[in-house]
Design a protein around this motif. Sequence first.
Motif, PDB file in Angstrom:
ATOM      1  N   VAL A   1      -1.111  17.493 -19.264  1.00 17.78           N
ATOM      2  CA  VAL A   1      -2.471  17.354 -18.731  1.00 17.78           C
ATOM      3  C   VAL A   1      -2.525  17.882 -17.310  1.00 17.78           C
ATOM      4  O   VAL A   1      -1.719  17.509 -16.456  1.00 17.78           O
ATOM      5  N   ARG A   2      -3.491  18.731 -17.046  1.00 10.40           N
ATOM      6  CA  ARG A   2      -3.742  19.233 -15.697  1.00 10.40           C
ATOM      7  C   ARG A   2      -5.179  18.835 -15.328  1.00 10.40           C
ATOM      8  O   ARG A   2      -5.924  18.355 -16.182  1.00 10.40           O
ATOM      9  N   GLU A   3      -5.563  19.071 -14.077  1.00 12.71           N
ATOM     10  CA  GLU A   3      -6.839  18.625 -13.506  1.00 12.71           C
ATOM     11  C   GLU A   3      -6.754  17.111 -13.242  1.00 12.71           C
ATOM     12  O   GLU A   3      -6.610  16.302 -14.160  1.00 12.71           O
TER      13      GLU A   3
ATOM     14  N   ALA B   1      -8.716  14.511 -15.202  1.00 15.87           N
ATOM     15  CA  ALA B   1      -8.236  14.467 -16.584  1.00 15.87           C
ATOM     16  C   ALA B   1      -6.912  13.701 -16.657  1.00 15.87           C
ATOM     17  O   ALA B   1      -6.677  12.940 -17.607  1.00 15.87           O
TER      18      ALA B   1
ATOM     19  N   TYR C   1      -6.510  10.435 -18.810  1.00 15.09           N
ATOM     20  CA  TYR C   1      -5.462  10.371 -19.833  1.00 15.09           C
ATOM     21  C   TYR C   1      -4.577   9.144 -19.641  1.00 15.09           C
ATOM     22  O   TYR C   1      -4.326   8.383 -20.591  1.00 15.09           O
TER      23      TYR C   1
ATOM     24  N   ALA D   1      -7.808  13.574 -22.953  1.00 18.97           N
ATOM     25  CA  ALA D   1      -7.250  14.406 -21.881  1.00 18.97           C
ATOM     26  C   ALA D   1      -7.738  15.837 -22.003  1.00 18.97           C
ATOM     27  O   ALA D   1      -8.126  16.469 -21.017  1.00 18.97           O
TER      28      ALA D   1
ATOM     29  N   TRP E   1     -11.505  16.067 -20.980  1.00 13.41           N
ATOM     30  CA  TRP E   1     -11.709  15.960 -19.523  1.00 13.41           C
ATOM     31  C   TRP E   1     -11.153  17.175 -18.811  1.00 13.41           C
ATOM     32  O   TRP E   1     -11.734  17.667 -17.838  1.00 13.41           O
ATOM     33  N   GLN E   2     -10.010  17.664 -19.275  1.00 14.28           N
ATOM     34  CA  GLN E   2      -9.411  18.848 -18.641  1.00 14.28           C
ATOM     35  C   GLN E   2     -10.372  20.033 -18.737  1.00 14.28           C
ATOM     36  O   GLN E   2     -10.624  20.731 -17.749  1.00 14.28           O
TER      37      GLN E   2
ATOM     38  N   CYS F   1     -13.428  19.508 -16.454  1.00  8.93           N
ATOM     39  CA  CYS F   1     -13.085  19.721 -15.036  1.00  8.93           C
ATOM     40  C   CYS F   1     -12.819  21.196 -14.772  1.00  8.93           C
ATOM     41  O   CYS F   1     -13.187  21.710 -13.699  1.00  8.93           O
TER      42      CYS F   1
END
Lengths: 220, 220
Positions: free
Chosen positions: A65-67, A70, A74, B93, B96-97, B100
């Motif tokens: 997971v990035r951002e 997020a 997560y 995740a 949302w990623q 974003c």
Amino acid sequence: MAETEVYWISGSPPSWSALLALEVKRIEYDSHRLDNAKKEQKSEAFLAVNPRGQVPVVKHGDVVVRETLAVLAYLDRAYPEPSLFGGDAERTAHIWQLACECDSFLRNPVGTISRPLFRGKAEAFRDEITAAVPAVRDELDALEGNLEHTPFLAGETISAADLVYYPVIMQLARAAGRDDARSLNLGLMPLADTFPALAAWMTRIENIPGYDLTYPPHWR
Amino acid sequence: MAETEVYWISGSPPSWSALLALEVKRIEYDSHRLDNAKKEQKSEAFLAVNPRGQVPVVKHGDVVVRETLAVLAYLDRAYPEPSLFGGDAERTAHIWQLACECDSFLRNPVGTISRPLFRGKAEAFRDEITAAVPAVRDELDALEGNLEHTPFLAGETISAADLVYYPVIMQLARAAGRDDARSLNLGLMPLADTFPALAAWMTRIENIPGYDLTYPPHWR
């Protein structure tokens, strides 16, 4: 090896938010600190983890997971306790609103102030820095008003909103507290005088068990 | 009067995302369209609703929510079906990623391209517009790759990611499709040729019952 891994850069507010979330939830994790000076976030090894070359990244089994928001969302689903995004719709809305407003209204003007100060360029950027102060003050005033009524930004317990704002405000405090910031008369420091409720809230965050593990090593 | 109210501006991508969420969830709502030309979002009446003078805002009983992602998160908690943020942590995740990343990587370069085009200033801003195209193309390439495998951005069903990206891409398509954009050779249009999976996905969004109620009135 822990099930969860985090990639981060020392002193980067988004990275710090992710580390705080891991500590608040008492998650065991393997820590991969990347060296910004060596641009390790653009290394082939890290680009294999996040092709965008940005941190924070959380890896949990096969999930990457990035951002920042997020990552927080997560972790809150994967490790529900304590809840970072609230138990009911109204609190969830309040927390997300605050987290988004930090990005929309505070992060950029704080960067405008802190970047030149960290590079020892206070005088060269005096006008830009001075112009960014009123926006920062407005946001801190709003947070201060908020924290006069509740111990944490979104109420009685810590939430994602606290974890998003805290590192940004620490970045500001560190920059505005430098000797060469004095001649700029930013009127922000010491925070305990200008924003006492905010300063008390910062102490609350700093009392989180595990907080010391998140403190930027290169700031010590 | 419906229990839920929404304040929005025609053609503003964040407003459109909120309207789409209301329609996807089949929520009854009272619609308050603000006139950007009259700066109604800065009127005393609206500043009483959102002191920041920005849209979208959703009001639901005593709860007032601003910031687009917070509006979507709130609606998803208050009206859980169909879920916009996924049933398990990994999908949450991913959604949302994506949401974003739209803000981090696509929204600004699309604005750089579309703002001057909407104001009939293509020639005056040719360099800025041309410089923004590669970033936009990279993001659309990534979405295209994604949509070659699944009907919606985060999988088999519609999610908040689709509702965040769609209006931004529509803004781009509308700007890039103007006659005066032709001489710029942006190489983006028609989308059905350059990004066929993306174009098919847009049609899927446009088939949502209630979609027509969200289409910017001043675009008709």
